[in-house]
Every structure is written in structure tokens, then in C-alpha cells.
Design a protein around this motif. Structure first.
Motif, mmCIF file in Angstrom:
data_model
loop_
_atom_site.group_PDB
_atom_site.id
_atom_site.type_symbol
_atom_site.label_atom_id
_atom_site.label_comp_id
_atom_site.label_asym_id
_atom_site.label_seq_id
_atom_site.Cartn_x
_atom_site.Cartn_y
_atom_site.Cartn_z
ATOM 1 N N ALA A 1 0.831 -1.204 0.000
ATOM 2 C CA ALA A 1 0.000 0.000 0.000
ATOM 3 C C ALA A 1 0.867 1.256 0.000
ATOM 4 O O ALA A 1 0.567 2.247 -0.695
ATOM 5 N N ALA A 2 1.960 1.230 0.774
ATOM 6 C CA ALA A 2 2.867 2.387 0.806
ATOM 7 C C ALA A 2 3.492 2.637 -0.568
ATOM 8 O O ALA A 2 3.568 3.776 -1.047
ATOM 9 N N ASN A 3 3.921 1.551 -1.222
ATOM 10 C CA ASN A 3 4.513 1.687 -2.552
ATOM 11 C C ASN A 3 3.494 2.221 -3.565
ATOM 12 O O ASN A 3 3.817 3.069 -4.404
ATOM 13 N N MET A 4 2.248 1.708 -3.504
ATOM 14 C CA MET A 4 1.225 2.144 -4.454
ATOM 15 C C MET A 4 0.816 3.589 -4.203
ATOM 16 O O MET A 4 0.565 4.356 -5.141
ATOM 17 N N GLU B 1 2.735 5.958 -2.986
ATOM 18 C CA GLU B 1 3.829 6.782 -3.511
ATOM 19 C C GLU B 1 3.760 6.895 -5.033
ATOM 20 O O GLU B 1 3.899 7.995 -5.599
ATOM 21 N N ALA B 2 3.519 5.778 -5.704
ATOM 22 C CA ALA B 2 3.446 5.792 -7.169
ATOM 23 C C ALA B 2 2.271 6.636 -7.649
ATOM 24 O O ALA B 2 2.392 7.407 -8.610
ATOM 25 N N TYR B 3 1.120 6.484 -6.976
ATOM 26 C CA TYR B 3 -0.059 7.262 -7.377
ATOM 27 C C TYR B 3 0.188 8.756 -7.174
ATOM 28 O O TYR B 3 -0.131 9.575 -8.056
ATOM 29 N N ALA B 4 0.743 9.116 -6.009
ATOM 30 C CA ALA B 4 0.998 10.534 -5.739
ATOM 31 C C ALA B 4 1.976 11.108 -6.761
ATOM 32 O O ALA B 4 1.768 12.208 -7.300
ATOM 33 N N ALA B 5 3.045 10.364 -7.071
ATOM 34 C CA ALA B 5 4.035 10.846 -8.028
ATOM 35 C C ALA B 5 3.430 10.981 -9.423
ATOM 36 O O ALA B 5 3.647 11.992 -10.111
ATOM 37 N N ALA B 6 2.658 9.971 -9.861
ATOM 38 C CA ALA B 6 2.049 10.032 -11.191
ATOM 39 C C ALA B 6 1.033 11.175 -11.285
ATOM 40 O O ALA B 6 0.940 11.848 -12.309
ATOM 41 N N HIS B 7 0.293 11.382 -10.202
ATOM 42 C CA HIS B 7 -0.705 12.463 -10.189
ATOM 43 C C HIS B 7 -0.018 13.826 -10.307
ATOM 44 O O HIS B 7 -0.415 14.668 -11.136
ATOM 45 N N TRP B 8 0.993 14.057 -9.499
ATOM 46 C CA TRP B 8 1.691 15.346 -9.554
ATOM 47 C C TRP B 8 2.450 15.506 -10.869
ATOM 48 O O TRP B 8 2.561 16.611 -11.398
ATOM 49 N N LEU B 9 2.973 14.392 -11.375
ATOM 50 C CA LEU B 9 3.672 14.440 -12.657
ATOM 51 C C LEU B 9 2.712 14.866 -13.765
ATOM 52 O O LEU B 9 3.053 15.685 -14.624
ATOM 53 N N ARG B 10 1.503 14.336 -13.728
ATOM 54 C CA ARG B 10 0.493 14.670 -14.735
ATOM 55 C C ARG B 10 0.006 16.108 -14.573
ATOM 56 O O ARG B 10 -0.251 16.799 -15.557
ATOM 57 N N LEU C 1 8.231 11.119 0.609
ATOM 58 C CA LEU C 1 7.867 11.595 1.940
ATOM 59 C C LEU C 1 6.463 11.137 2.335
ATOM 60 O O LEU C 1 6.153 11.020 3.525
ATOM 61 N N VAL C 2 5.600 10.904 1.347
ATOM 62 C CA VAL C 2 4.247 10.428 1.628
ATOM 63 C C VAL C 2 4.265 8.989 2.116
ATOM 64 O O VAL C 2 3.530 8.609 3.044
ATOM 65 N N SER C 3 5.126 8.153 1.499
ATOM 66 C CA SER C 3 5.124 6.719 1.844
ATOM 67 C C SER C 3 6.065 6.359 2.988
ATOM 68 O O SER C 3 5.877 5.329 3.661
ATOM 69 N N HIS D 1 16.417 5.223 5.362
ATOM 70 C CA HIS D 1 16.769 4.282 4.297
ATOM 71 C C HIS D 1 15.653 4.190 3.252
ATOM 72 O O HIS D 1 15.930 4.116 2.041
ATOM 73 N N TRP D 2 14.410 4.181 3.704
ATOM 74 C CA TRP D 2 13.281 4.132 2.755
ATOM 75 C C TRP D 2 13.260 5.398 1.893
ATOM 76 O O TRP D 2 13.189 5.320 0.670
ATOM 77 N N PHE D 3 13.332 6.557 2.552
ATOM 78 C CA PHE D 3 13.226 7.813 1.792
ATOM 79 C C PHE D 3 14.386 7.962 0.807
ATOM 80 O O PHE D 3 14.166 8.283 -0.367
ATOM 81 N N THR D 4 15.612 7.733 1.245
ATOM 82 C CA THR D 4 16.755 7.917 0.343
ATOM 83 C C THR D 4 16.728 6.892 -0.787
ATOM 84 O O THR D 4 16.993 7.238 -1.950
ATOM 85 N N GLY D 5 16.396 5.641 -0.480
ATOM 86 C CA GLY D 5 16.337 4.609 -1.529
ATOM 87 C C GLY D 5 15.295 4.938 -2.582
ATOM 88 O O GLY D 5 15.549 4.833 -3.791
ATOM 89 N N HIS D 6 14.091 5.338 -2.133
ATOM 90 C CA HIS D 6 13.012 5.646 -3.073
ATOM 91 C C HIS D 6 13.257 6.980 -3.793
ATOM 92 O O HIS D 6 12.998 7.094 -4.995
ATOM 93 N N ALA D 7 13.724 7.996 -3.059
ATOM 94 C CA ALA D 7 13.958 9.305 -3.669
ATOM 95 C C ALA D 7 15.038 9.220 -4.744
ATOM 96 O O ALA D 7 14.866 9.727 -5.865
ATOM 97 N N LEU D 8 16.165 8.547 -4.404
ATOM 98 C CA LEU D 8 17.243 8.432 -5.377
ATOM 99 C C LEU D 8 16.835 7.560 -6.565
ATOM 100 O O LEU D 8 17.217 7.828 -7.708
ATOM 101 N N GLY D 9 16.073 6.511 -6.289
ATOM 102 C CA GLY D 9 15.589 5.652 -7.371
ATOM 103 C C GLY D 9 14.669 6.413 -8.313
ATOM 104 O O GLY D 9 14.791 6.320 -9.541
ATOM 105 N N ASN D 10 13.712 7.152 -7.737
ATOM 106 C CA ASN D 10 12.787 7.925 -8.584
ATOM 107 C C ASN D 10 13.529 9.003 -9.381
ATOM 108 O O ASN D 10 13.260 9.214 -10.562
ATOM 109 N N LEU D 11 14.437 9.722 -8.716
ATOM 110 C CA LEU D 11 15.162 10.791 -9.376
ATOM 111 C C LEU D 11 15.991 10.273 -10.545
ATOM 112 O O LEU D 11 16.024 10.874 -11.627
ATOM 113 N N THR D 12 16.654 9.130 -10.327
ATOM 114 C CA THR D 12 17.587 8.628 -11.333
ATOM 115 C C THR D 12 16.902 7.832 -12.426
ATOM 116 O O THR D 12 17.199 7.998 -13.618
#
Length: 582
Positions: A85-88, A90-99, A126-128, A149-160
Motif C-alpha cells: 500500500a505504501a509503494n502504491m 507513492e506511485a499514485y501521488a508521483a504520477a498524479h503530480w507528474l500529470r 515523503l508520503v510513503s 533508508h526508505w526515503f533515500t532509496g526511493h527518492a534516489l531511485g525515482n530521481l535517477t
């Protein structure tokens, strides 16, 4: 945006599961969360290329894949639904803001990269992260370490990786391969080969801190190959450098910390490289787009300028011509190259120079306005022609006016039409004399001159109705034309004769005393009485009566009224005479 097909959903589920499983299996240490996480960046990319209606099915498939990976190799079946649920989320929030906020293609501009980094790479993780921290706390893991660890792993992954996956799904890399042929293709292969060799050499050794080396060819690739080349080289750095780091090679092994921190340091290194290279790539992409638009605009402008009947002219702030369209040849007889480098005043009639310079100054001072002015210009043959210029300032990047763009139109025909209409509006069509309106304007203009001494006379053809009744209107018209011809001949050159209407005429005597005006009118009366006009073979003598008055301080209307009273007196006294106002 397209809808999602079953095969696309299957691809999403498989790739997401593999990325999640690899992250959990290879980068999860001490029972905590994975240090590296690329699965969400792939899901964001998949959601960004389809319509919103397909998001629910994508989230369901990815959620199930996340649930499976976490259950098999992560926190187990109990925690897996919450982590999914946390992963989904995050993905929904990112896709929504991206759109909502980032509508252009990836790395379209610096503004795109800034909004992308703030929403997808920072806000969405930060949401997840609080959800993952809660699960870690429940399982006995340190909450702060879990959050970080969660924030840096996900933030760096999304950014890159999110931009890389988006470009892959949009087919940008295929276009890079398709569009580059011949020498360009060889250059592409050479530069990418250099980047691959440098990256491989850097990460195959563990003795020297050579992490800066792969960045050098990356910069070169960014400038030579643009956005797609930069992203391709970054992806090679991520795959080769990340793979060798996981295998225990590379400069990162010089760190004395554990494997998890080494992997996270490598991801920080990759993110730093991305933050260094991709903004440059985004700015170059934007500049390239602007250059293409400018080139298209220039060609469109050139096509219009070369085939326009109007003259297009670029003049700098000092009035020097920098460009003039070929139509200057048809309209003025000049070759364009003759005028380039010359002051624009060279073709304008001298008496209009001051006005033209003032209009140029005002155009530069008011860059948001288009100004229009008319003037006479000289053709190469010396002929004067009327032109209208519509001018607007050209501003530089600082908003300062550094020249004007001008559309110049030949309006000689319009001016001739205006003169004809003006004459028609102020001329009696039958006699060719000025009409009542023109007479009043002439008297009013004279009245504006101080200490002027003017007189007016009103004259009326005697028994004109009898002429019309006997000879018809054609005969009456002939009598009116006859009187007008005699009046023109008899008055002085600076006197103004007009037909006021019907058989009534008026004369303006400028700078003339009543006695002199009376003398001229008397000579006219005598000439009319002595002349004979033949109508329908019948000789006819006509007479005229008139009244004369001075134009005083009471104005034109009062003078005409007094002259009309004098005319009435002449009629009552037997006609064929002139009467002076009492």
C-alpha cells in the motif's frame, strides 16, 4: 495517452516483481528496508504514458507483485499488504503530480527537471516513508533508520530511473538510434563506447578513488548527443557501476562501512551525477527546441518577406537598416543591399525627418505598442510617394529595446483617393466651385488670423426660376455654369468664390475693405449683365443681385446674415444691383 492492454499489464507485473525482488534480495540488510528501490520509478513511468482510467488496473497488478516480493523475501506476509500500500500510494501521488505539474517530455527544460525533482523525487517518497517507518517500528527496527533508508532509496531511485523508464517507454532511445546515421551514428557509438569503457575501467578496480572519471565522457556526451545520449550514458553507469559495486568491485569498496551503506553511497553518487548532468541536458534540450522553433520562424518570416507586397525593414536603435525585404525594389526602385547599413532617413522626404525620428524614439520607448505614421518618401527615380509605416520595438533578453521591425506600405493610391474624396466633399459638382462647407471653412480659417480685414458677398441670379420654367433644368444648369465661369474670371486671384446652393453664390475677399469688395462685385455684376448666353437657340441675358458685408468680431454667421440682408435690399430695390450692408 493510451489505454493499457493485457500484455502491457503482464509486462508491468513481471518487471515490477523482478525489480522489487532484486532490491529486497540484494540490498536489504539487518532486517530493514531495501537500500535501493527502482520498482516504484518503473511503475511511475508506466502510469505516466497511459490514461488515468488505466491506473487502477496498473496499481492492482503492481500491488500484487509488491505483495509477492515482500512476502517471499521481505517482511513476510503480515507486513506485505501495508508495504505494498505504501509503494502504491507513492506511485499514485508521483504520477498524479507528474500529470498535473510536469506536462512536457522528460528533461524538456530546467523548469521540468526542477518540478520533477520536487514532486516525484522528494514529495512522493515523503508520503510513503511514514508508513514504512510504522511497519519497521512494529517489527522492532529503528524508526529513524527505517525512515531514512526508505526515503533515500526511493527518492534516489525515482530521481535517477523514472526519467530513464519514461524515455524508454516513449521510444526516445529508439529514435536516437533511428535518427543518427552515417558520421553521426559513428560519433554516437564512439562516445557511448568511450563512456562504457571508462565506467568499466573505473569500477573494475578497487585501489583508486576514480569516481570522477565516468563523469567526463558523460559531459561530452551530453553536449554532443543531447538528452537521449545523456540518459543512455547514465543508464550504462547505473547498470555497470551498480552491478560491479554489488559484486564487490569499484572505488566504493574503499569505504570501511557495510555493504548497504556502500550501495546507498553509490546511489548518492549516481544521483549527484544525475543532478550534475541532467539539468545541463534539459537546458540543452530546451535550447535546441528554441533553436528549431527560431529556425522555422526565420524560414517562415523569410518566405513571407520575400513574397510580400509590403516592405519589411529591420532598423536598429540608431536608425540603421539591417534588413529590408526584396519588395523595396518594386515599390521604390532600390536594391535591398543598397539600403542595408544606411540610415533609414535616406529614403524619407526631408520635411518628414523630424517626425520619423520622433516616431522611432517613441517606438523604442514603448516596446509593448505598435505605432503607425504616414509620410512621403523618395523613390530611386526621385518620385515622391506616400507610405505608411507600422513599427514595433524588438527587445533583447533583458527587455531593452534594441531596434524596430517595420512594415512599410505604399499608400499613394489611398492618398489620391482621399484627396479626390476631400475635393468631392468640398466642391460643387455642377460648377466646379467650392461648396458651402468649403466656403465656411475658408472664412473660419481667415477669422483665426489676428487683425485680418475680410469681407463676404452673397450674390443671387435674378429671376432664376423663370429660366428653369422656360428652358428646363438643363438650361438652368447652363446658366449656373456660365455665372461660375465669369465669376472666376472677374475676381482677384486670392478671392474665394463658392456656390452656396441653388442660384446663390458667395465670395470671400481676404484683406479687403468694403469699398474694394464692393468695386469687385460691381464689375462682376456689370460683366454678367453685358454677357449673353444662348439656350436652345435663344439668346438670353441674365442679371445678378448681391450684398456685401465685413467680417467682424461677431464671426462668420453674423457677417453672412448681414450680407443676406443687403442682398434682400438689392432685390427689393429692383434687382441687378449691389447693396452694401448698413
Amino acid at each position: 495517452m493510451s489505454s493499457v492492454r493485457p500484455l502491457t499489464l503482464a509486462r508491468l507485473g513481471i518487471v515490477y516483481f523482478l525489480l522489487a525482488a532484486l532490491a529486497v534480495r540484494l540490498t536489504r540488510y539487518d532486517g530493514g528496508v531495501a537500500f535501493l528501490w527502482l520498482a516504484t520509478s518503473y511503475l511511475i513511468a508506466e502510469m505516466s504514458v497511459v490514461s488515468r482510467r488505466a491506473w487502477s488496473r496498473q496499481l492492482a497488478v503492481a500491488g500484487f507483485a509488491s505483495l509477492a516480493a515482500t512476502s517471499l523475501w521481505g517482511f513476510g506476509w503480515k507486513a506485505a499488504p501495508v508495504m505494498a500500500a505504501a509503494n502504491m500510494l507513492e506511485a499514485y501521488a508521483a504520477a498524479h503530480w507528474l500529470r498535473q505539474q510536469v506536462r512536457q517530455s522528460p528533461l524538456h527544460s530546467l523548469a521540468w527537471f526542477g518540478r520533477f525533482a520536487s514532486t516525484v523525487a522528494i514529495t512522493a517518497p515523503l508520503v510513503s516513508a511514514p508508513i514504512a517507518m510504522t511497519v519497521g517500528l512494529a517489527l522492532g527496527n529503528p524508526p529513524v533508520a527505517t525512515f531514512v533508508h526508505w526515503f533515500t532509496g526511493h527518492a534516489l531511485g525515482n530521481l535517477t530511473f523514472a526519467p530513464i523508464f519514461i524515455l524508454l517507454l516513449q521510444g526516445k532511445f529508439a529514435r536516437l538510434r533511428t535518427h543518427r546515421k552515417g558520421r553521426s551514428a559513428r560519433e554516437t557509438l564512439l562516445l557511448l563506447g568511450l563512456s562504457l569503457a571508462t565506467t568499466t575501467g573505473c569500477f573494475l578496480q578497487t585501489r583508486f578513488p576514480l569516481l570522477f572519471l565516468p563523469v567526463l565522457p558523460l559531459i561530452l556526451i551530453t553536449f554532443r548527443l543531447g538528452r537521449s545520449g545523456a540518459v543512455t550514458a547514465t543508464m550504462m553507469l547505473a547498470l555497470v557501476g551498480g552491478g560491479l559495486t554489488l559484486a564487490g568491485y569499484g572505488p566504493v569498496q574503499l569505504m570501511t562501512s557495510g555493504t548497504g551503506m556502500r550501495l546507498q553511497f553509490f546511489q548518492f553518487y549516481l544521483a549527484a551525477t544525475v543532478l550534475t548532468i541532467w539539468p545541463v541536458a534539459a537546458d540543452l534540450q530546451n535550447r535546441s527546441r528554441l533553436h528549431r522553433e527560431l529556425r522555422v520562424s526565420e524560414e517562415r518570416y523569410r518566405l513571407l518577406a520575400d513574397h510580400s507586397t509590403d516592405i519589411l525593414m529591420h532598423i536598429d536603435a540608431d536608425g540603421i537598416v539591417h534588413y529590408v525585404s526584396p519588395s523595396i525594389w518594386q515599390l521604390g526602385g532600390y536594391a535591398p543591399e543598397e539600403l542595408v547599413g544606411c540610415n533609414a532617413l535616406a529614403v524619407i522626404a526631408p520635411e518628414y525627418h523630424a517626425m520619423a525620428m520622433e516616431e522611432h524614439r517613441l517606438t523604442l520607448a514603448q516596446p509593448s505598442l505598435t505605432r503607425s505614421f504616414e509620410y512621403e518618401a523618395l523613390t530611386r527615380a526621385g518620385e515622391r510617394r506616400w507610405f505608411e509605416t507600422r513599427s514595433r520595438a524588438i527587445v533583447d533578453e533583458d527587455g531593452r529595446s534594441d531596434g524596430t521591425m517595420n512594415i512599410v506600405r505604399d499608400i499613394s493610391s489611398r492618398k489620391e483617393t482621399e484627396r479626390f474624396l476631400a475635393r468631392a466633399a468640398s466642391t460643387d459638382a455642377l460648377t466646379g466651385l467650392p461648396n458651402r462647407r468649403a466656403f465656411r471653412l475658408a472664412v473660419e480659417r481667415r477669422a483665426m488670423i489676428e487683425e485680418s480685414q475680410d469681407c463676404v458677398a452673397l450674390l443671387d441670379i435674378d429671376h432664376f426660376k423663370r429660366v428653369n420654367d422656360r428652358f428646363g433644368h438643363d438650361g438652368g444648369d447652363e446658366v449656373l455654369r456660365h455665372f461660375a465661369a465669369v465669376a472666376r474670371r472677374m475676381v482677384r486671384q486670392h478671392d474665394f468664390v463658392a456656390r452656396m446652393g441653388g442660384e446663390e453664390f458667395a465670395i470671400l475677399f481676404a484683406d479687403t475693405s468694403l469699398e474694394q469688395a464692393m468695386l469687385v462685385c460691381e464689375r462682376l455684376r456689370q460683366e454678367i449683365a453685358a454677357a449673353t448666353i444662348e439656350l436652345a437657340g435663344v439668346p438670353l441675358a441674365i442679371t445678378v443681385s448681391g450684398g456685401v458685408a465685413a467680417v467682424g468680431s461677431d464671426g462668420v454667421d453674423e457677417a453672412l446674415k448681414i450680407a443676406d440682408l443687403a442682398l434682400y435690399e438689392a432685390k427689393e430695390s429692383g434687382r441687378d444691383r449691389m447693396s452694401l450692408a448698413a
